[in-house]
Design a protein around this motif. Structure first.
Motif, PDB file in Angstrom:
ATOM      1  N   ALA A   9       0.841  -1.199   0.000  1.00  0.00           N
ATOM      2  CA  ALA A   9       0.000   0.000   0.000  1.00  0.00           C
ATOM      3  C   ALA A   9       0.875   1.247   0.000  1.00  0.00           C
ATOM      4  O   ALA A   9       0.597   2.215  -0.721  1.00  0.00           O
ATOM      5  N   ALA A  10       1.956   1.222   0.784  1.00  0.00           N
ATOM      6  CA  ALA A  10       2.862   2.369   0.819  1.00  0.00           C
ATOM      7  C   ALA A  10       3.551   2.533  -0.540  1.00  0.00           C
ATOM      8  O   ALA A  10       3.719   3.651  -1.049  1.00  0.00           O
ATOM      9  N   PHE A  11       3.920   1.405  -1.152  1.00  0.00           N
ATOM     10  CA  PHE A  11       4.564   1.443  -2.465  1.00  0.00           C
ATOM     11  C   PHE A  11       3.583   1.971  -3.526  1.00  0.00           C
ATOM     12  O   PHE A  11       3.963   2.742  -4.408  1.00  0.00           O
ATOM     13  N   SER A  12       2.317   1.593  -3.409  1.00  0.00           N
ATOM     14  CA  SER A  12       1.302   2.083  -4.340  1.00  0.00           C
ATOM     15  C   SER A  12       1.184   3.594  -4.253  1.00  0.00           C
ATOM     16  O   SER A  12       1.054   4.278  -5.269  1.00  0.00           O
ATOM     17  N   ALA A  13       1.235   4.116  -3.020  1.00  0.00           N
ATOM     18  CA  ALA A  13       1.139   5.567  -2.827  1.00  0.00           C
ATOM     19  C   ALA A  13       2.315   6.253  -3.512  1.00  0.00           C
ATOM     20  O   ALA A  13       2.172   7.318  -4.116  1.00  0.00           O
ATOM     21  N   LEU A  14       3.473   5.599  -3.444  1.00  0.00           N
ATOM     22  CA  LEU A  14       4.677   6.152  -4.068  1.00  0.00           C
ATOM     23  C   LEU A  14       4.519   6.196  -5.599  1.00  0.00           C
ATOM     24  O   LEU A  14       4.983   7.120  -6.261  1.00  0.00           O
ATOM     25  N   CYS A  15       3.849   5.191  -6.148  1.00  0.00           N
ATOM     26  CA  CYS A  15       3.716   5.091  -7.608  1.00  0.00           C
ATOM     27  C   CYS A  15       2.625   6.018  -8.168  1.00  0.00           C
ATOM     28  O   CYS A  15       2.616   6.304  -9.365  1.00  0.00           O
ATOM     29  N   ALA A  16       1.717   6.452  -7.305  1.00  0.00           N
ATOM     30  CA  ALA A  16       0.527   7.172  -7.792  1.00  0.00           C
ATOM     31  C   ALA A  16       0.842   8.394  -8.665  1.00  0.00           C
ATOM     32  O   ALA A  16       0.217   8.568  -9.715  1.00  0.00           O
ATOM     33  N   PRO A  17       1.803   9.271  -8.286  1.00  0.00           N
ATOM     34  CA  PRO A  17       2.048  10.425  -9.174  1.00  0.00           C
ATOM     35  C   PRO A  17       2.822  10.046 -10.434  1.00  0.00           C
ATOM     36  O   PRO A  17       2.714  10.706 -11.460  1.00  0.00           O
ATOM     37  N   TRP A  18       3.595   8.969 -10.360  1.00  0.00           N
ATOM     38  CA  TRP A  18       4.496   8.596 -11.462  1.00  0.00           C
ATOM     39  C   TRP A  18       3.758   7.879 -12.591  1.00  0.00           C
ATOM     40  O   TRP A  18       3.997   8.152 -13.773  1.00  0.00           O
ATOM     41  N   MET A  19       2.817   6.988 -12.223  1.00  0.00           N
ATOM     42  CA  MET A  19       2.166   6.154 -13.249  1.00  0.00           C
ATOM     43  C   MET A  19       1.428   6.946 -14.336  1.00  0.00           C
ATOM     44  O   MET A  19       1.632   6.706 -15.530  1.00  0.00           O
ATOM     45  N   PRO A  20       0.560   7.915 -13.958  1.00  0.00           N
ATOM     46  CA  PRO A  20      -0.137   8.639 -15.025  1.00  0.00           C
ATOM     47  C   PRO A  20       0.814   9.391 -15.940  1.00  0.00           C
ATOM     48  O   PRO A  20       0.548   9.546 -17.132  1.00  0.00           O
ATOM     49  N   LEU A  21       1.962   9.836 -15.370  1.00  0.00           N
ATOM     50  CA  LEU A  21       2.931  10.560 -16.199  1.00  0.00           C
ATOM     51  C   LEU A  21       3.548   9.634 -17.244  1.00  0.00           C
ATOM     52  O   LEU A  21       3.852  10.056 -18.359  1.00  0.00           O
ATOM     53  N   VAL A  22       3.741   8.357 -16.881  1.00  0.00           N
ATOM     54  CA  VAL A  22       4.283   7.393 -17.854  1.00  0.00           C
ATOM     55  C   VAL A  22       3.295   7.226 -19.013  1.00  0.00           C
ATOM     56  O   VAL A  22       3.690   7.202 -20.182  1.00  0.00           O
ATOM     57  N   PHE A  23       2.005   7.125 -18.691  1.00  0.00           N
ATOM     58  CA  PHE A  23       0.979   7.014 -19.746  1.00  0.00           C
ATOM     59  C   PHE A  23       1.051   8.218 -20.690  1.00  0.00           C
ATOM     60  O   PHE A  23       1.102   8.068 -21.913  1.00  0.00           O
ATOM     61  N   VAL A  24       1.037   9.422 -20.091  1.00  0.00           N
ATOM     62  CA  VAL A  24       1.036  10.651 -20.905  1.00  0.00           C
ATOM     63  C   VAL A  24       2.299  10.727 -21.748  1.00  0.00           C
ATOM     64  O   VAL A  24       2.249  11.007 -22.960  1.00  0.00           O
ATOM     65  N   ALA A  25       3.449  10.475 -21.105  1.00  0.00           N
ATOM     66  CA  ALA A  25       4.726  10.604 -21.801  1.00  0.00           C
ATOM     67  C   ALA A  25       4.826   9.618 -22.957  1.00  0.00           C
ATOM     68  O   ALA A  25       5.252   9.969 -24.059  1.00  0.00           O
ATOM     69  N   ALA A  26       4.418   8.373 -22.698  1.00  0.00           N
ATOM     70  CA  ALA A  26       4.515   7.352 -23.741  1.00  0.00           C
ATOM     71  C   ALA A  26       3.684   7.757 -24.958  1.00  0.00           C
ATOM     72  O   ALA A  26       4.136   7.647 -26.104  1.00  0.00           O
ATOM     73  N   ALA A  27       2.473   8.260 -24.700  1.00  0.00           N
ATOM     74  CA  ALA A  27       1.598   8.648 -25.814  1.00  0.00           C
ATOM     75  C   ALA A  27       2.155   9.849 -26.563  1.00  0.00           C
ATOM     76  O   ALA A  27       2.183   9.869 -27.801  1.00  0.00           O
ATOM     77  N   ALA A  28       2.644  10.846 -25.810  1.00  0.00           N
ATOM     78  CA  ALA A  28       3.161  12.061 -26.469  1.00  0.00           C
ATOM     79  C   ALA A  28       4.352  11.730 -27.367  1.00  0.00           C
ATOM     80  O   ALA A  28       4.488  12.272 -28.462  1.00  0.00           O
ATOM     81  N   ALA A  29       5.205  10.812 -26.888  1.00  0.00           N
ATOM     82  CA  ALA A  29       6.427  10.501 -27.642  1.00  0.00           C
ATOM     83  C   ALA A  29       6.148   9.775 -28.949  1.00  0.00           C
ATOM     84  O   ALA A  29       6.916   9.902 -29.908  1.00  0.00           O
ATOM     85  N   VAL A  30       5.062   8.983 -28.999  1.00  0.00           N
ATOM     86  CA  VAL A  30       4.823   8.201 -30.226  1.00  0.00           C
ATOM     87  C   VAL A  30       3.942   8.941 -31.236  1.00  0.00           C
ATOM     88  O   VAL A  30       3.807   8.494 -32.379  1.00  0.00           O
ATOM     89  N   LEU A  31       3.355  10.059 -30.815  1.00  0.00           N
ATOM     90  CA  LEU A  31       2.456  10.756 -31.749  1.00  0.00           C
ATOM     91  C   LEU A  31       3.116  11.123 -33.076  1.00  0.00           C
ATOM     92  O   LEU A  31       2.489  10.971 -34.143  1.00  0.00           O
ATOM     93  N   PRO A  32       4.395  11.594 -33.074  1.00  0.00           N
ATOM     94  CA  PRO A  32       5.012  11.889 -34.379  1.00  0.00           C
ATOM     95  C   PRO A  32       5.068  10.670 -35.308  1.00  0.00           C
ATOM     96  O   PRO A  32       4.961  10.802 -36.527  1.00  0.00           O
ATOM     97  N   GLN A  33       5.229   9.452 -34.717  1.00  0.00           N
ATOM     98  CA  GLN A  33       5.274   8.238 -35.559  1.00  0.00           C
ATOM     99  C   GLN A  33       3.912   7.943 -36.182  1.00  0.00           C
ATOM    100  O   GLN A  33       3.815   7.203 -37.163  1.00  0.00           O
ATOM    101  N   LEU A  34       2.867   8.519 -35.590  1.00  0.00           N
ATOM    102  CA  LEU A  34       1.527   8.356 -36.181  1.00  0.00           C
ATOM    103  C   LEU A  34       1.217   9.491 -37.146  1.00  0.00           C
ATOM    104  O   LEU A  34       0.108   9.579 -37.683  1.00  0.00           O
ATOM    105  N   GLY A  35       2.195  10.395 -37.311  1.00  0.00           N
ATOM    106  CA  GLY A  35       2.017  11.474 -38.283  1.00  0.00           C
ATOM    107  C   GLY A  35       1.608  12.789 -37.674  1.00  0.00           C
ATOM    108  O   GLY A  35       1.302  13.747 -38.396  1.00  0.00           O
ATOM    109  N   LEU A  36       1.580  12.880 -36.334  1.00  0.00           N
ATOM    110  CA  LEU A  36       1.171  14.130 -35.695  1.00  0.00           C
ATOM    111  C   LEU A  36       2.411  14.910 -35.258  1.00  0.00           C
ATOM    112  O   LEU A  36       3.177  14.454 -34.412  1.00  0.00           O
TER     113      LEU A  36
END
Lengths: 472, 59
Positions: free
Chosen positions: A174-201
């Motif tokens: 549970a403590a480890f989950s709390a630690l991951c909470a701010p980091w996880m959504p940023l990984v989602f956003v970052a991963a998507a932003a980085a691949v957008l140029p490969q999709l032509g954006l």
């Protein structure tokens, strides 16, 4: 998940059979932290791609997610939280007061088994990333059965680790989950932003065009039924049916100072079920463009975010599988009150690990969740009617508590008939999505419960016998 | 020490997300963002537990 949840669960044990005292209510910030973490799970890496594979259009996706998440937030705010604050009880105890110990034990067993399936899907998602690290063949998003021995070994290994941690070290997770909470959504956003140029954006102004042409194209993958705005909206609204209109989150919101704390769910919805689904959809589109028609969550994350992405998949699956296994254990404990909690957790973890070997629990996650919704919706309807409608009709609320009955037939028949009617409606309307039946199922349950209570209720005896004596 | 660790933890989060936007704007190559994200992840998981730990209270 967060540390607050650990505290909540400890407190749940503390007030299992009594209302939460006012001195123990939590502030709004606690609820935001709790629900924000809980709705960013490993399964978000699956649901976003499902919309892409089912050929949703960009407009359908964004409008559907907006409305569906608003409706989900409203369901927590106007249905679940007010009842939780009014009673300050867990759903299990409130239901026991209405339907009796024997029937609530049955509900607990069904609920526990469903939680097992959900935990299995999270274990399976984590295992796809582990397999990737060792270059093992992993099942994709459309597979149903185990694809290789390596896959089964990966799942059982990660399932064993998750189960052992759930048995021995829940607080640390549970403590480890709390630690991951701010980091996880940023990984989602970052991963998507980085691949957008490969999709032509390459410029944000072109987003809508690229979204329609390359990501949410409106064309379903071969073998997948096409999804529309309605599928997206109902899925976003009702994928947590058991928690909001099914009222299982009474266990959490009974700690809320006011019913308006239900609004905290909006954070979890719009980050976990909005942003994360959009981001994972973008990643899936890239995999499809690269010729991989059946990518695994691990591949999707690794290709776009490297090792950190694969780690994110493992952690997102792990941190949400653990509390799910823990909750399933608590629910199943009702069947064997004398058994040690760790033994039940071990059993639940083993069952979830075996189920996770079947990739169908992931590739058919939408249908698994829909079935969960059909089962949970009538139960929520029963509690709402019992608290607000029955007294106005001169009928008795908390009938089991007041009469000492251990099995309230009005509730049992309501539950069974609602599911049957909902399924019949599903077949009759030739619907392609179980979720469309959850709301009719709720109203069918509400109506049946009132009618059946009128039929079955007898004048209560003067002597209230219930609770601890009834268990003996 | 704690303010420094806090700063490092936020730097970890920044390294997780900012390089991906630099890829989007064509400032760094795609593979580089994966490396920076890993550095950011490691930094966050080392610094954050120490920086955001609440002082334990006597029982």
């Amino acid at each position: 998940m967060s540390k607050q949840l650990s505290e909540q669960l400890d407190a749940i044990d503390e007030f299992e059979r009594e209302p939460v005292p006012k001195s123990h209510v939590k502030n709004f910030k606690s609820f935001v932290g709790l629900v924000a973490g809980e709705h960013i799970a490993g399964t978000e890496f699956v649901i976003g791609p499902l919309f892409v594979l089912h050929g949703v259009t960009a407009a359908d996706l964004f409008i559907g997610l907006l409305l569906g998440n608003l409706l989900a937030t409203a369901s927590w705010t106007f249905v679940c939280a007010p009842i939780a604050v009014k009673t300050r009880l867990t759903i299990y105890f409130q239901l026991e007061k209405i339907c009796g110990y024997r029937l609530v034990s049955l509900y607990n067993a069904v609920n526990g088994l469903q939680s097992c399936v959900l935990a299995a899907s999270m274990v399976a998602v984590s295992a796809t990333a582990i397999g990737l690290a060792f270059n093992l063949p992993m099942p994709g998003l459309t597979d149903l059965y185990p694809t290789s021995f390596a896959w089964v070994a990966s799942v059982l290994l990660i399932g064993a680790v998750i189960t052992l941690v759930a048995v021995y070290g829940y607080d640390r997770v549970a403590a480890f989950s709390a630690l991951c909470a701010p980091w996880m959504p940023l990984v989602f956003v970052a991963a998507a932003a980085a691949v957008l140029p490969q999709l032509g954006l390459t410029a944000w102004g072109d987003f809508w065009t690229v979204a329609n042409q390359k990501i949410w194209t409106g064309v379903a993958a071969p073998g997948q039924t096409p999804y529309t705005f309605w599928h997206v909206m109902f899925f976003a609204w009702l994928c947590n049916t058991a928690m909001h209109i099914g009222l299982s989150d009474m266990s959490i919101y009974r700690y809320a100072k006011r019913p308006t704390y239900g609004l905290a769910s909006a954070v979890g919805m719009f980050i976990g079920h909005g942003m994360a689904w959009v981001a994972s959809g973008v990643l899936c589109a890239l995999a499809l463009q690269g010729g991989n028609a059946n990518p695994s969550p691990g591949q999707i994350a690794f290709n776009s975010a490297g090792v950190a992405g694969a780690v994110c998949v493992v952690i997102a699956g792990w941190t949400t599988a653990n509390p799910t296994i823990y909750r399933a254990g608590l629910a199943l404990k009702g069947l064997a009150p004398g058994a040690k909690r760790w033994k039940i957790t071990l059993f639940v973890g083993a069952l979830a690990s075996v189920l996770a070997c079947f990739p169908g629990v992931v590739s058919r996650l939408d249908q698994v969740l829909a079935f969960y919704a059909l089962v949970a919706a009538p139960v929520g309807a029963v509690i709402v009617m019992d608290l607000f409608v029955l007294p106005r009709l001169g009928l008795v609320s908390n009938y089991a508590e007041k009469t000492g009955t251990r099995f309230n037939w009005a509730v049992a028949l309501t539950w069974l008939l609602s599911m049957l009617f909902s399924y019949a409606l599903y077949v009759y309307t030739q619907s392609d999505f179980f979720f469309f039946m959850a709301i009719p199922g709720w109203f069918i349950g509400a109506t049946l419960y009132v009618v059946l209570s009128k039929t079955f209720q007898k004048v209560p005896t003067a002597k209230p016998t219930f609770s601890h004596e009834a268990r003996a | 020490m704690k303010p420094v660790l806090k700063l490092l933890s936020y730097l970890g989060l920044a390294l997780t997300v900012v390089p991906s936007f630099l890829v989007f704007y064509g400032k760094i190559p795609f593979e580089q963002h994966k490396a920076w994200m890993l550095v950011g992840t490691v930094l966050w998981f080392i610094a954050a537990p120490l920086a955001h730990r609440k002082p334990s209270t006597p029982a």
